[in-house]
Write a protein that holds these residues in place. Structure first.
Motif, mmCIF file in Angstrom:
data_model
loop_
_atom_site.group_PDB
_atom_site.id
_atom_site.type_symbol
_atom_site.label_atom_id
_atom_site.label_comp_id
_atom_site.label_asym_id
_atom_site.label_seq_id
_atom_site.Cartn_x
_atom_site.Cartn_y
_atom_site.Cartn_z
ATOM 1 N N GLU A 149 -5.902 65.541 13.634
ATOM 2 C CA GLU A 149 -7.118 66.349 13.705
ATOM 3 C C GLU A 149 -6.721 67.807 13.877
ATOM 4 O O GLU A 149 -5.898 68.144 14.733
ATOM 5 C CB GLU A 149 -7.991 65.892 14.881
ATOM 6 N N MET A 150 -7.306 68.673 13.041
ATOM 7 C CA MET A 150 -6.948 70.089 13.069
ATOM 8 C C MET A 150 -8.200 70.960 12.953
ATOM 9 O O MET A 150 -9.195 70.544 12.343
ATOM 10 C CB MET A 150 -5.975 70.410 11.925
ATOM 11 N N LEU A 158 -10.099 65.989 9.845
ATOM 12 C CA LEU A 158 -8.955 65.081 9.826
ATOM 13 C C LEU A 158 -8.099 65.344 8.593
ATOM 14 O O LEU A 158 -8.626 65.531 7.493
ATOM 15 C CB LEU A 158 -9.427 63.631 9.828
ATOM 16 N N ILE A 159 -6.788 65.330 8.792
ATOM 17 C CA ILE A 159 -5.834 65.511 7.706
ATOM 18 C C ILE A 159 -5.039 64.222 7.553
ATOM 19 O O ILE A 159 -4.558 63.654 8.541
ATOM 20 C CB ILE A 159 -4.854 66.669 8.007
ATOM 21 N N PHE A 160 -4.891 63.742 6.314
ATOM 22 C CA PHE A 160 -4.121 62.538 6.031
ATOM 23 C C PHE A 160 -3.081 62.825 4.955
ATOM 24 O O PHE A 160 -3.327 63.616 4.042
ATOM 25 C CB PHE A 160 -5.026 61.417 5.497
ATOM 26 N N PHE A 161 -1.934 62.182 5.068
ATOM 27 C CA PHE A 161 -1.018 62.147 3.928
ATOM 28 C C PHE A 161 -0.276 60.808 3.920
ATOM 29 O O PHE A 161 0.100 60.290 4.971
ATOM 30 C CB PHE A 161 -0.049 63.338 3.900
ATOM 31 N N LEU A 215 -16.719 70.613 5.336
ATOM 32 C CA LEU A 215 -15.529 69.803 5.101
ATOM 33 C C LEU A 215 -15.280 68.907 6.307
ATOM 34 O O LEU A 215 -15.361 69.348 7.456
ATOM 35 C CB LEU A 215 -14.320 70.709 4.861
ATOM 36 N N THR A 216 -14.972 67.628 6.056
ATOM 37 C CA THR A 216 -14.699 66.683 7.149
ATOM 38 C C THR A 216 -13.263 66.185 7.161
ATOM 39 O O THR A 216 -12.725 65.882 8.221
ATOM 40 C CB THR A 216 -15.639 65.475 7.078
ATOM 41 N N SER A 217 -12.630 66.081 5.966
ATOM 42 C CA SER A 217 -11.252 65.592 5.940
ATOM 43 C C SER A 217 -10.562 65.987 4.639
ATOM 44 O O SER A 217 -11.218 66.287 3.635
ATOM 45 C CB SER A 217 -11.199 64.064 6.114
#
Length: 257
Positions: A149-150, A158-161, A215-217
């Motif tokens: 979370e940023m 939320l950031i995903f990779f 923006l949410t993620s």
């Protein structure tokens, strides 16, 4: 037996097996089709052990099914990241991806097994991807993706990779740094891209729509692909794709979910 349950159970063999399972994090889900009487319970596991043969199979796509009247009762009994002993029946026509079972009975919802406990401890261990500038990303083992979370322009996102390999992970983090270094510009471009896909030029509602979405993620999915997820005031999510150079792709087909 109710006809609905009988039809559902007919997809599984008659033989009953005594097996122990390691249940996943967020192990239980259920749904109900409007015209059906019963809930369909789905219990997700990462490994199983045949009690009679001691055979152990590790597979993240094990699902135990059951038609039930009150699925919530099972959610109280079957706990996340636990070992359970169940009576189950195997699927008649298995595929190459999922291992499906029918739940017949819960023998022990806190089963002790040394072999399975080693697997469970490894599964429960928290794994991080560490970066000096951005901090720690936590691995979601269910989808093999790191997340964090940023802070964005007005709220946290939320950031995903995807956890593919060390090279991809490093490149993903570098992309995230570039996104956040230009977040105000990217945020506006994302909203304009979404609005232009819905409204004709100079539509007076366009500006109001831009104000209503946020923006949410962000997901770094695979080579040269980023997916940005925005949500409007009605709670619908709109996805916008781009390459790693932040060239946004026009939304040719709107998908609200």
């Amino acid at each position: 037996m109710d006809k609905e349950i009988e039809n559902f159970n007919s997809n599984f063999d008659d033989e009953i097996f005594d097996m122990a399972f390691i249940l996943k994090r967020s192990c239980c889900r259920y749904n109900k089709i409007p015209w059906e009487k019963y809930d369909t319970l789905f219990v997700y596991a990462i490994a199983l052990k045949n009690i009679s043969t001691n055979e152990i199979i590790e597979n993240t796509h094990i699902i135990i099914h059951k038609k039930v009247e009150k699925a919530q009762e099972y959610l109280k009994i079957l706990k996340d990241e636990s070992i359970v002993r169940l009576k189950v029946r195997k699927e008649k026509d298995p595929d190459d991806f999922y291992i499906n079972f029918l739940l017949e009975d819960i023998v022990d919802n806190d089963y002790k097994d040394d072999d399975l406990n080693i697997i469970l401890e490894k599964y429960s261990e928290v794994i991080y991807y560490k970066d000096e500038e951005l901090g720690d990303f936590v691995l979601n083992k269910n989808i093999n993706s790191f997340k964090k979370e940023m802070p964005w322009t007005c709220s946290n996102i939320l950031i995903f990779f995807d956890n593919i390999d060390e090279e991809f992970n490093k490149r993903s983090v570098d992309i995230i740094k570039k996104i956040f270094a230009n977040k105000k510009d990217i945020d506006m471009k994302l909203k304009e891209c979404a609005a232009e896909s819905i409204f004709k030029p100079h539509n007076t509602e366009k500006e109001e729509f831009i104000k209503s979405i946020s923006l949410t993620s962000i997901s770094i999915d695979y080579e040269d692909c980023i997916t940005f997820y925005l949500k409007n005031s009605d709670g619908h999510t709109i996805s916008v794709n781009s390459d790693w150079g932040f060239n946004l792709k026009p939304i040719t087909q709107l998908m609200f979910f």
